[in-house]
Design an enzyme around this catalytic site. Structure first.
Site, PDB file in Angstrom:
ATOM      1  N   ASP A  12       0.849  -1.190   0.000  1.00 24.54           N
ATOM      2  CA  ASP A  12       0.000   0.000   0.000  1.00 24.54           C
ATOM      3  C   ASP A  12       0.889   1.246   0.000  1.00 24.54           C
ATOM      4  O   ASP A  12       1.515   1.552   1.016  1.00 24.54           O
ATOM      5  CB  ASP A  12      -0.884  -0.059   1.261  1.00 24.54           C
ATOM      6  CG  ASP A  12      -1.766   1.160   1.401  1.00 24.54           C
ATOM      7  OD1 ASP A  12      -1.864   1.940   0.431  1.00 24.54           O
ATOM      8  OD2 ASP A  12      -2.367   1.321   2.492  1.00 24.54           O
ATOM      9  N   ASN A  14      -0.138   4.455  -0.582  1.00 28.98           N
ATOM     10  CA  ASN A  14      -0.749   5.720  -0.132  1.00 28.98           C
ATOM     11  C   ASN A  14      -1.469   5.575   1.207  1.00 28.98           C
ATOM     12  O   ASN A  14      -2.265   6.427   1.588  1.00 28.98           O
ATOM     13  CB  ASN A  14      -1.699   6.273  -1.198  1.00 28.98           C
ATOM     14  CG  ASN A  14      -2.829   5.301  -1.501  1.00 28.98           C
ATOM     15  OD1 ASN A  14      -2.802   4.158  -1.041  1.00 28.98           O
ATOM     16  ND2 ASN A  14      -3.813   5.747  -2.250  1.00 28.98           N
ATOM     17  N   ASP A  16      -3.954   3.785   2.467  1.00 26.76           N
ATOM     18  CA  ASP A  16      -5.407   3.760   2.648  1.00 26.76           C
ATOM     19  C   ASP A  16      -5.880   2.349   3.042  1.00 26.76           C
ATOM     20  O   ASP A  16      -7.064   2.066   3.081  1.00 26.76           O
ATOM     21  CB  ASP A  16      -6.135   4.244   1.374  1.00 26.76           C
ATOM     22  CG  ASP A  16      -5.820   3.368   0.163  1.00 26.76           C
ATOM     23  OD1 ASP A  16      -5.023   2.419   0.284  1.00 26.76           O
ATOM     24  OD2 ASP A  16      -6.386   3.645  -0.913  1.00 26.76           O
ATOM     25  N   ASP A  20      -1.788  -1.201  -3.968  1.00 24.82           N
ATOM     26  CA  ASP A  20      -2.045  -0.430  -5.192  1.00 24.82           C
ATOM     27  C   ASP A  20      -0.902  -0.578  -6.206  1.00 24.82           C
ATOM     28  O   ASP A  20       0.097  -1.232  -5.937  1.00 24.82           O
ATOM     29  CB  ASP A  20      -2.275   1.052  -4.839  1.00 24.82           C
ATOM     30  CG  ASP A  20      -1.213   1.561  -3.876  1.00 24.82           C
ATOM     31  OD1 ASP A  20      -0.026   1.306  -4.136  1.00 24.82           O
ATOM     32  OD2 ASP A  20      -1.577   2.183  -2.846  1.00 24.82           O
ATOM     33  N   ASP A  89      -5.329  -9.790 -15.573  1.00 25.59           N
ATOM     34  CA  ASP A  89      -6.405 -10.752 -15.381  1.00 25.59           C
ATOM     35  C   ASP A  89      -7.632 -10.196 -16.094  1.00 25.59           C
ATOM     36  O   ASP A  89      -8.080  -9.083 -15.787  1.00 25.59           O
ATOM     37  CB  ASP A  89      -6.687 -10.863 -13.866  1.00 25.59           C
ATOM     38  CG  ASP A  89      -7.235 -12.202 -13.471  1.00 25.59           C
ATOM     39  OD1 ASP A  89      -8.059 -12.742 -14.229  1.00 25.59           O
ATOM     40  OD2 ASP A  89      -6.843 -12.701 -12.400  1.00 25.59           O
ATOM     41  N   ASP A 190      -9.940 -15.310 -17.072  1.00 28.96           N
ATOM     42  CA  ASP A 190     -10.732 -15.832 -15.964  1.00 28.96           C
ATOM     43  C   ASP A 190     -11.800 -16.804 -16.502  1.00 28.96           C
ATOM     44  O   ASP A 190     -12.441 -16.508 -17.523  1.00 28.96           O
ATOM     45  CB  ASP A 190     -11.410 -14.623 -15.288  1.00 28.96           C
ATOM     46  CG  ASP A 190     -12.098 -14.953 -14.004  1.00 28.96           C
ATOM     47  OD1 ASP A 190     -11.406 -15.342 -13.052  1.00 28.96           O
ATOM     48  OD2 ASP A 190     -13.342 -14.803 -13.934  1.00 28.96           O
ATOM     49  N   GLU A 246      -7.800 -19.924 -17.098  1.00 29.52           N
ATOM     50  CA  GLU A 246      -8.236 -20.631 -15.892  1.00 29.52           C
ATOM     51  C   GLU A 246      -9.267 -21.657 -16.340  1.00 29.52           C
ATOM     52  O   GLU A 246     -10.370 -21.292 -16.760  1.00 29.52           O
ATOM     53  CB  GLU A 246      -8.876 -19.661 -14.884  1.00 29.52           C
ATOM     54  CG  GLU A 246      -9.287 -20.381 -13.616  1.00 29.52           C
ATOM     55  CD  GLU A 246     -10.293 -19.615 -12.767  1.00 29.52           C
ATOM     56  OE1 GLU A 246     -10.436 -19.936 -11.589  1.00 29.52           O
ATOM     57  OE2 GLU A 246     -10.958 -18.699 -13.293  1.00 29.52           O
ATOM     58  N   HIS A 311      -5.436 -17.466  -5.316  1.00 28.94           N
ATOM     59  CA  HIS A 311      -6.319 -16.663  -4.464  1.00 28.94           C
ATOM     60  C   HIS A 311      -7.677 -17.325  -4.246  1.00 28.94           C
ATOM     61  O   HIS A 311      -8.509 -16.789  -3.514  1.00 28.94           O
ATOM     62  CB  HIS A 311      -6.499 -15.290  -5.111  1.00 28.94           C
ATOM     63  CG  HIS A 311      -7.221 -15.388  -6.425  1.00 28.94           C
ATOM     64  ND1 HIS A 311      -6.692 -16.062  -7.508  1.00 28.94           N
ATOM     65  CD2 HIS A 311      -8.421 -14.933  -6.828  1.00 28.94           C
ATOM     66  CE1 HIS A 311      -7.536 -16.017  -8.509  1.00 28.94           C
ATOM     67  NE2 HIS A 311      -8.592 -15.329  -8.123  1.00 28.94           N
ATOM     68  N   ASP A 312      -7.937 -18.434  -4.911  1.00 26.00           N
ATOM     69  CA  ASP A 312      -9.211 -19.136  -4.739  1.00 26.00           C
ATOM     70  C   ASP A 312      -9.033 -20.444  -3.973  1.00 26.00           C
ATOM     71  O   ASP A 312      -9.850 -20.795  -3.137  1.00 26.00           O
ATOM     72  CB  ASP A 312      -9.810 -19.513  -6.099  1.00 26.00           C
ATOM     73  CG  ASP A 312     -10.223 -18.318  -6.908  1.00 26.00           C
ATOM     74  OD1 ASP A 312     -10.682 -17.314  -6.308  1.00 26.00           O
ATOM     75  OD2 ASP A 312     -10.086 -18.360  -8.148  1.00 26.00           O
TER      76      ASP A 312
HETATM   77  C1  GLC Z   1     -12.291 -17.029 -11.062  1.00 27.04           C
HETATM   78  C2  GLC Z   1     -11.516 -16.163 -10.107  1.00 27.04           C
HETATM   79  C3  GLC Z   1     -12.309 -16.051  -8.850  1.00 27.04           C
HETATM   80  C4  GLC Z   1     -13.640 -15.425  -9.153  1.00 27.04           C
HETATM   81  C5  GLC Z   1     -14.364 -16.177 -10.270  1.00 27.04           C
HETATM   82  C6  GLC Z   1     -15.469 -15.361 -10.852  1.00 27.04           C
HETATM   83  O1  GLC Z   1     -12.457 -18.312 -10.591  1.00 27.04           O
HETATM   84  O2  GLC Z   1     -10.250 -16.691  -9.920  1.00 27.04           O
HETATM   85  O3  GLC Z   1     -11.633 -15.304  -7.867  1.00 27.04           O
HETATM   86  O4  GLC Z   1     -14.449 -15.420  -8.016  1.00 27.04           O
HETATM   87  O5  GLC Z   1     -13.489 -16.436 -11.347  1.00 27.04           O
HETATM   88  O6  GLC Z   1     -14.962 -14.293 -11.598  1.00 27.04           O
END
Ligand code: GLC
Length: 524
Positions: A12, A14, A16, A20, A89, A190, A246, A311-312
């Site tokens: 971060d 700035n 907040d 970023d 992404d 995605d 993905e 991240h999922d």
């Molecule tokens: C992909 C992303 C996930 C998101 C989903 C809907 O699986 O990695 O984070 O929730 O798509 O966009």
């Protein structure tokens, strides 16, 4: 090596509380030192944030949380200056329900943009079909204003675009061209295998979950492949651009299906994720099976990629099936990631052994976590702020971070590992350097020497000029492997520091959780 950044949580600049673009820019030297070739940024576009940026309301505008287009340009410039590529992404399957297209589409049944989304007449409480979202519950949301249902494969705030509509395709391609002209080096697409659905909206079989997502009428439609071919054509118009898709499959880890998106390696995606390794139990045999299947699925001209965290699907560090010996296992995962055949994707923080945090319900941002709590505690656990040092908030921000920093930051952070020759971070650095300096590790074949039996994995990576031998002991017991090492063969790297300098003979001893990398036939 592609480094996956979750921008909200990286740095971060700035104060907040949100990471970023300028924050990422300030950390480029760190990434360079680590050996990163490209960064993939989870979505940075304008978004109401129902799904943390995966619900886009304007594809041309950077979300002010992250900065401005000038910040983006500066980041791209500074990254390129360091030979780091920038991958964005791109969410093509759906927009936010706050996107002006959807607002217009929903305004009237006769709206010019009505057909940009998937609408279906139906009575309230009588859903058009049995399709379920990836997050559970019906894919259909009743819209009172126009008395019809709209389709959403994820949250109801994420209506699916109708990719059968020519104008949608035209508009999306225009947008992709815009970012290519802006100098981005590629895209992570995605949920790209969701992009086209059955035209007749036929029900899914009730038993679909017993088969696989191949049978679902909501995914992997033949027309998706056609769209992907045109995406590739667009990318090929520009020099040196890449794409990674993905491909989330059910049950997780249908390697063949993921690989089908690589086609012959020419008119399809450059890379496609297979998430099998993420779901594999900790033993060499299971890993061997998954790796072998993935490698064999890759078309002749295609190229694999490998991933252990995101991240999922959470981080490998303390994914429950990994149980005890997390530190030792983290080093083995690092070794596999950097020595297997395929482009490595490293999730931010994995290089220092960040773990899945426990984010209390009151602080949770992920709607999935909130919906299924306490059974499932959501995806926020692997999205917590990067741990830079032992100062308050782990040096991520002076303000209160958007998600709490994990409590272990005083021990697990970049600063404390940087100068430590035994740290995971240093180990990653060595591994990445090694991979870069070896043609065989970088682009060689993968040849299994055993099938993981005895909880030990043995494989070679080879080119015409170079042979690398990798041995991995997955077990908490000492093991040995018989290989006729010659005196010129050289140990390049070990997960256990003190192995270096040791002499090995035909019987190679490995300590508990030890991984070794040899270079064979090294000239003296
Ligand atoms: C992909 C992303 C996930 C998101 C989903 C809907 O699986 O990695 O984070 O929730 O798509 O966009």
């Amino acid at each position: 090596m592609i480094y996956h950044i979750y921008p909200l949580s990286f740095f971060d600049s700035n104060n907040d509380g949100f990471g970023d673009l300028r924050g990422i820019m300030l950390k480029l030297d760190y990434l360079k030192e680590l050996g990163v070739d490209a960064i993939w940024l989870s979505p940075i576009f304008l978004s109401p944030g129902a799904d943390c940026g995966y619900d886009i309301s304007d594809y041309y505008t950077i979300d002010p949380k992250f900065g401005t287009i000038d910040d983006f340009r500066k980041l791209r410039e500074e990254a390129h200056h360091r030979n780091i590529k920038v991958v964005l992404d791109m969410v093509l399957n759906h927009t936010s329900n706050k996107h002006p297209w959807f607002i217009e589409s929903a305004s009237d049944k006769k709206s010019l943009k009505r057909d940009w989304y998937i609408w279906k007449p139906g009575k309230e409480n009588r859903k058009p079909n049995n399709w379920k979202t990836a997050f559970g519950g019906s894919c259909w949301e009743y819209h009172k204003g126009t008395g019809q249902y709209y389709l959403h494969s994820f949250l109801k705030e994420q209506p699916d675009l109708n990719w059968r509509n020519k104008e949608v395709r035209k508009e999306m391609f225009r947008m992709l061209r815009y970012w290519l002209e802006e100098g981005v080096d590629g895209f992570r697409f995605d949920v790209i295998n969701f992009i086209v659905k059955d035209k007749k909206l036929r029900n899914n079989s009730f038993l679909h979950w017993m088969n696989s997502s191949r049978k679902l009428r909501t995914r992997n439609h033949p027309r998706s492949y056609k769209i992907i071919r045109s995406l590739r054509k667009l990318l090929d118009k520009y020099p040196d651009k890449m794409s990674v898709g993905e491909i989330y499959t059910l049950p997780p880890g249908d390697a063949k299906l993921s690989a089908s998106y690589l086609a012959n390696g020419e008119n399809s995606l450059h890379l496609a994720f297979d998430f099998s390794l993420i779901f594999t139990s900790w033993n060499a045999r299971a890993y061997y099976k998954v790796i072998d299947r993935w490698q064999k699925s890759i078309p002749e001209k295609g190229w694999p990629c490998n991933v252990f965290s995101n991240h999922d699907l959470l981080r490998f560090y303390n994914r429950s099936r990994f149980g005890f010996f997390k530190k030792e296992k983290a080093r083995i995962i690092a070794l596999l990631l950097m020595t297997l055949r395929g482009t490595p994707f490293l999730y931010y923080g994995d290089e220092i052994g960040m773990k899945n945090s426990s984010v209390p319900l009151g602080k949770m941002k992920d709607k999935l976590g909130k919906k299924y709590w306490p059974l499932y505690k959501g995806r926020d656990r692997s999205r917590t702020p990067m741990q830079w040092n032992s100062y308050p908030n782990a040096g991520f921000s002076v303000a209160e971070p958007w998600l709490p920093v994990d409590k272990n930051f005083a021990e697990v952070n970049v600063e404390s590992q940087k100068e430590n020759p035994d740290s995971l971070l240093t180990f990653y650095q060595h591994l990445i350097m090694l991979r870069k300096s070896s043609a065989a590790l970088h682009r060689g074949n993968w040849i299994a020497l055993n099938n993981g039996s005895g909880n030990l994995m043995a494989y070679m990576r080879t080119t015409a000029d170079e042979q690398i031998l990798v041995l991995v002991n997955f077990s908490p017991f000492a093991k040995h492997y018989i290989y006729p090492l010659k005196s010129m063969d050289k140990l390049l790297l070990s997960t256990h520091k003190s192995s270096l300098g040791k002499t090995f003979h035909s019987k190679i001893n490995l300590r508990p959780f030890e991984g070794l990398v040899f270079k064979l036939n090294e000239k003296e």
